[in-house]
Design an enzyme around this catalytic site. Structure first.
Site, short mmCIF file in Angstrom:
data_model
loop_
_atom_site.label_atom_id
_atom_site.label_comp_id
_atom_site.label_asym_id
_atom_site.label_seq_id
_atom_site.Cartn_x
_atom_site.Cartn_y
_atom_site.Cartn_z
N ASN A 1 5.83 40.52 21.15
CA ASN A 1 6.50 41.45 22.04
C ASN A 1 6.64 42.81 21.35
O ASN A 1 7.22 42.91 20.26
CB ASN A 1 7.90 40.94 22.40
CG ASN A 1 8.72 41.97 23.15
OD1 ASN A 1 8.51 42.22 24.34
ND2 ASN A 1 9.66 42.61 22.46
N GLU A 2 6.08 43.85 21.96
CA GLU A 2 6.25 45.24 21.53
C GLU A 2 6.15 45.40 20.00
O GLU A 2 7.07 45.89 19.34
CB GLU A 2 7.59 45.77 22.03
CG GLU A 2 7.71 45.70 23.55
CD GLU A 2 9.05 46.21 24.07
OE1 GLU A 2 9.95 46.51 23.25
OE2 GLU A 2 9.21 46.33 25.29
N GLN B 1 18.39 37.11 22.92
CA GLN B 1 19.26 37.82 23.85
C GLN B 1 19.99 36.90 24.81
O GLN B 1 20.93 37.34 25.48
CB GLN B 1 18.44 38.85 24.63
CG GLN B 1 17.90 39.97 23.74
CD GLN B 1 17.03 40.94 24.47
OE1 GLN B 1 15.82 40.80 24.50
NE2 GLN B 1 17.64 41.94 25.08
#
Length: 628
Positions: free
Chosen positions: A338-339, A180
Site C-alpha cells: 500500500n502506497e 486502523q
C-alpha cells in the site's frame, strides 16, 4: 506526460492555440459570461398560468431498504488450496503465544529462541505507550441486522443525472486496513509493528483498540453484506502471521486461522475478499534494533518504513508466499504494497519494493498458477499545472506525477527504466539491468491508485533540477521539488474543503483516470477514495450520520468514472471506498473517513447517509445488482 489531445479554446473572443505555444496541459480555462445552458428546459413556456385547486397534503414519505447481497451457491477458486501448495514452503512451523500485557509475570522458557519469553521481549522492547486492551477478548458471533437500521435516508434534492451504467465486471466495494481497525494489538500471538508504537502525524499511537475488528469482524462483515456491498478489501498484519517477521521463524497459528475464517465468512455472506499484504505496518525487526529510526524523516516519502533494510526483500517475499499459499484459492485480487513511496526512505527502499513485488507476482502466476489479479496500490493526489499555458508549470506537474507513479510502474508495468524524476531525486537509486526489466515487466495486472483529490503544481523558486540536486531534507520543496497549493490560479480553492487536505475534485479525477489508462495501458482500479467531512467529530450523532458532503464526494467521483469509461474509453476495473467505518487515522480518531460511525465507548456502529447513497448509486447502475 500528456495523454489527452489539446483543444482550441475561445477565450474573450480570442483563440488560444496551446499546441502552438508548446504547452502540454491537463486542464483548461474557459471564460463564460452568458447564462448556463439548460437543454432539458427547452419545452417550458415563457409565461406561467395561475389557477386555483383543491388543497390536500400530497407529499409522500417512501420507505426504502438496503438489500443484502445473496449468499453464493458455489465458491470460485483462483488457485490450488493450501493442502496442495504446502510443499512449496516445507519449513513452516506453527505455534501459539497467547496474549501480552506489561504487568504479566516473566515467562520462564528463555532457552527457546521463539518461545513465549522471546515473544514477550518483542513487546517489552517496543514499550508501547499507554498500552490498553479493549472490551472484547474473543470473536463475537454475528447477529442479523434489524430492518430499522436499513431504512434509506431522505434523498438529496439535487442528485446525479447521468445515464451510464457500470460494466458487469466492475468491482465495487469498501476497504479498511489492519492497524486502523483491528485492535487486539498484543493478543493471540501478534508481534509489534511500526504503527503499534508510532503515529506518523506526531501523536501517540493509541491504536491498541481502534475498532476491535479483530473480534468484531463477523458483525462488521454482516453489516456490509446487509448494505449490499460486493467486495471487502482488507489488509493482513504481517506480525500477526509472523511475530518474529523473518524467514525460518515460526508462524502464528492463531493469525493464520483468523484470516482464514475472515475470508471464509466474507464469502459465506455473498461478498468477495481482496487482500493487501502490507499497509504501512512494518515489523520492528527492520529497524535493526534502533527504534529511534522510526522517527527519522524519510528522504523520499514522508516516513521511514524500513524497506531499505537489507533483509526486507527476502522477508517480504517469504511472508507474501505464506499468504498466497494459504489464501490465494479464495482471493481474486492481491495488493502487495500500500502506497510504498510514502514510507520509502531512499532509493534502496524502492528497489526492495519493486523486487519483492516482482518475485511475488511471478510466484503467484508461474508457481502456484493463480488465475486472479495481483498488483500494488500507489498514493498520488494527481498533480495538475497551476497554469496550463505555462510550460514550467506543466513540466513541474509531469515531474511530480512521474516521480510518484512511473517510479514503480515503469519497471513493473512497462518494463522500462526508472523515470528521470526519480533518478535525479534518489541519488542512491539501484540501477535496473536489462534482465531486471524483463523480469519485472507486466508483474502488475492493473494500476491501482488512491486518488483522494488533486494538487495544484508549479515550479519551485530555485527550479526543479537545483532542488533535486541539493536533496536538502529541510527544504519545504524536497523531495517532490515542486510547489504545491490547494487553490487555482484565480485564487479559488480547488473544491469543497474537508477536515484535512481532501477536496471534492471530480472533474480532475476523470483527467487522472485518462492519464493512467493512456500512460500505462492497464485496467485502472481506484483502490481507495473517501472524504472526511469537516468538523464531523464535533457534531451530534444524528448530524454525523447525515453526511451529505460525503455523499456528494462519492457520487460525483463515480459519475466522472462513468464518463471516463463511456466517453473516453478508459478501462476501469473498479472502485473501493475508504473506509467502511470511522477508524484510527494514524494517531487521530477525529478525522473521519468512515461510511459508518463508531462509538468509541461501546464500539457500536451506525450507518451514515453516504453509505446508503453510495450503494444506491452503484446498485442503480450495475447489472450484477439487478437480481439482489
Amino acid at each position: 506526460m500528456a495523454v489527452q489531445s489539446l483543444q482550441f479554446l475561445s477565450l474573450a473572443g480570442l483563440t488560444l492555440q496551446l499546441l502552438a505555444q508548446g504547452v502540454d496541459a491537463q486542464q483548461v480555462y474557459i471564460l463564460a459570461n452568458s447564462a448556463a445552458a439548460r437543454p432539458q428546459c427547452s419545452s417550458i413556456p415563457a409565461t406561467p398560468t395561475y389557477r386555483f385547486s383543491s388543497f390536500s397534503f400530497t407529499q409522500t414519505e417512501t420507505y426504502r431498504y438496503a438489500t443484502s447481497v445473496p449468499a453464493p451457491t458455489t465458491t470460485k477458486k483462483y488457485a490450488p488450496a493450501y493442502s496442495s501448495l504446502s510443499a512449496l514452503l516445507p519449513s513452516l512451523e506453527t505455534t501459539t503465544w497467547g496474549n501480552w500485557h506489561p504487568n504479566d509475570p516473566a515467562a520462564t522458557d528463555s532457552a527457546n529462541p521463539y518461545g513465549r519469553a522471546a515473544w514477550s521481549s518483542l513487546w517489552q522492547f517496543a514499550n508501547p505507550t499507554g498500552f490498553r486492551t479493549g472490551i472484547y477478548s474473543t470473536t463475537v458471533a454475528p447477529t442479523p441486522l434489524p430492518s430499522s437500521e436499513l431504512v434509506l435516508p431522505p434523498k438529496d434534492y439535487f442528485g446525479p443525472k447521468d445515464c451510464y451504467n457500470f460494466p458487469s465486471d466492475f468491482i465495487f466495494g469498501v476497504a479498511g486496513s489492519a492497524s486502523q481497525i483491528e485492535g487486539a494489538a498484543a493478543m493471540e500471538g501478534k508481534g509489534p509493528n511500526l504503527l503499534d508504537i508510532f503515529s506518523p502525524f506526531g501523536k501517540r499511537s493509541d491504536n491498541y483498540v481502534t475498532n476491535e475488528n479483530y473480534y468484531l469482524y463477523k458483525q462488521d462483515i454482516e453489516r456490509l453484506a446487509s448494505m449490499g456491498v460486493k467486495y471487502y478489501s482488507f489488509s493482513v498484519s504481517w506480525t500477526r502471521i509472523l511475530p518474529f517477521a523473518l524467514p525460518g521463524t515460526p508462524v502464528n497459528k492463531a493469525g493464520i486461522d483468523h484470516y482464514n475464517d475472515l475470508i471464509n465468512f466474507v464469502i459465506s455472506k455473498g461478498m468477495i475478499p481482496t487482500v493487501t499484504m502490507i499497509h504501512f505496518d512494518t515489523p520492528l525487526q527492520f529497524f535493526a534494533g534502533n527504534l529511534t529510526a522510526r522517527y527519522k524523516r524519510a528522504g523520499l516519502g514522508f516516513f521511514n518504513g524500513g524497506y531499505q533494510n537489507a533483509t526486507f526483500e527476502d522477508a517480504m517475499v517469504n511472508y507474501g508466499k505464506i499468504l498466497l499459499t494459504h489464501y490465494a484459492d479464495r482471493v481474486p485480487v492481491w495488493f502487495t504494497f500500500n502506497e510504498p513511496f510514502l514510507f520509502s526512505d531512499n532509493g534502496h527502499s524502492v528497489n526492495s519494493v519493486i523486487k519483492a513485488h516482482g518475485r511475488l507476482a511471478h510466484f503467484y502466476k508461474d508457481t502456484i498458477k493463480g488465475t486472479g489479479k495481483i498488483g500494488l496500490k500507489l498514493h498520488d493526489n494527481f498533480g495538475i499545472p497551476l497554469n496550463p499555458a505555462n510550460s514550467s508549470d506543466v513540466a513541474a506537474a509531469n515531474h511530480f506525477n512521474t516521480l510518484h507513479l512511473n517510479t514503480f510502474w515503469n519497471p513493473l508495468v512497462l518494463g522500462i527504466d526508472y523515470p528521470d524524476s526519480f533518478k535525479k531525486t534518489a541519488h542512491d537509486y539501484v540501477p535496473l539491468t536489462k534482465s531486471d526489466l524483463e523480469y519485472l515487466k507486466n508483474t502488475c495486472d492493473f494500476v491501482a491508485v488512491d486518488p483522494y483529490t488533486i494538487t495544484v503544481v508549479s515550479a519551485p523558486p530555485q527550479g526543479i533540477d537545483d532542488c533535486a540536486k541539493k536533496s536538502d531534507p529541510n527544504s519545504p520543496y524536497y523531495p517532490y521539488c515542486v510547489t504545491q497549493q490547494e487553490y487555482n490560479k484565480f485564487g479559488w480553492n480547488i473544491g469543497y474543503r474537508s477536515q484535512s487536505y481532501v477536496y471534492i475534485t471530480p472533474e480532475y479525477l476523470r483527467t487522472y483516470l485518462n492519464y493512467l489508462w493512456n500512460t500505462f495501458r492497464k485496467p485502472v482500479l481506484i483502490s481507495e477514495f473517501g472524504f472526511p467531512v469537516f468538523g464531523e467529530a464535533l457534531k451530534e450523532p444524528r448530524d454525523q450520520v447525515f453526511d451529505t458532503p460525503r455523499s456528494l464526494y462519492y457520487q460525483s467521483f463515480l459519475s466522472e468514472t462513468l464518463k471516463a469509461i463511456w466517453e473516453d474509453g478508459v478501462h476501469m476495473m473498479g472502485a473501493l471506498a475508504w473506509s467502511f467505518a470511522d477508524n484510527w487515522e494514524f494517531g487521530d480518531y477525529d478525522q473521519r473517513f468512515g461510511l459508518q460511525t463508531v462509538d468509541r465507548d461501546t464500539q457500536k456502529r451506525s450507518f451514515k447517509k453516504s453509505f446508503f447513497d453510495l450503494v444506491s448509486f452503484v446498485r442503480d447502475r450495475h447489472p450484477n445488482y439487478e437480481s439482489s
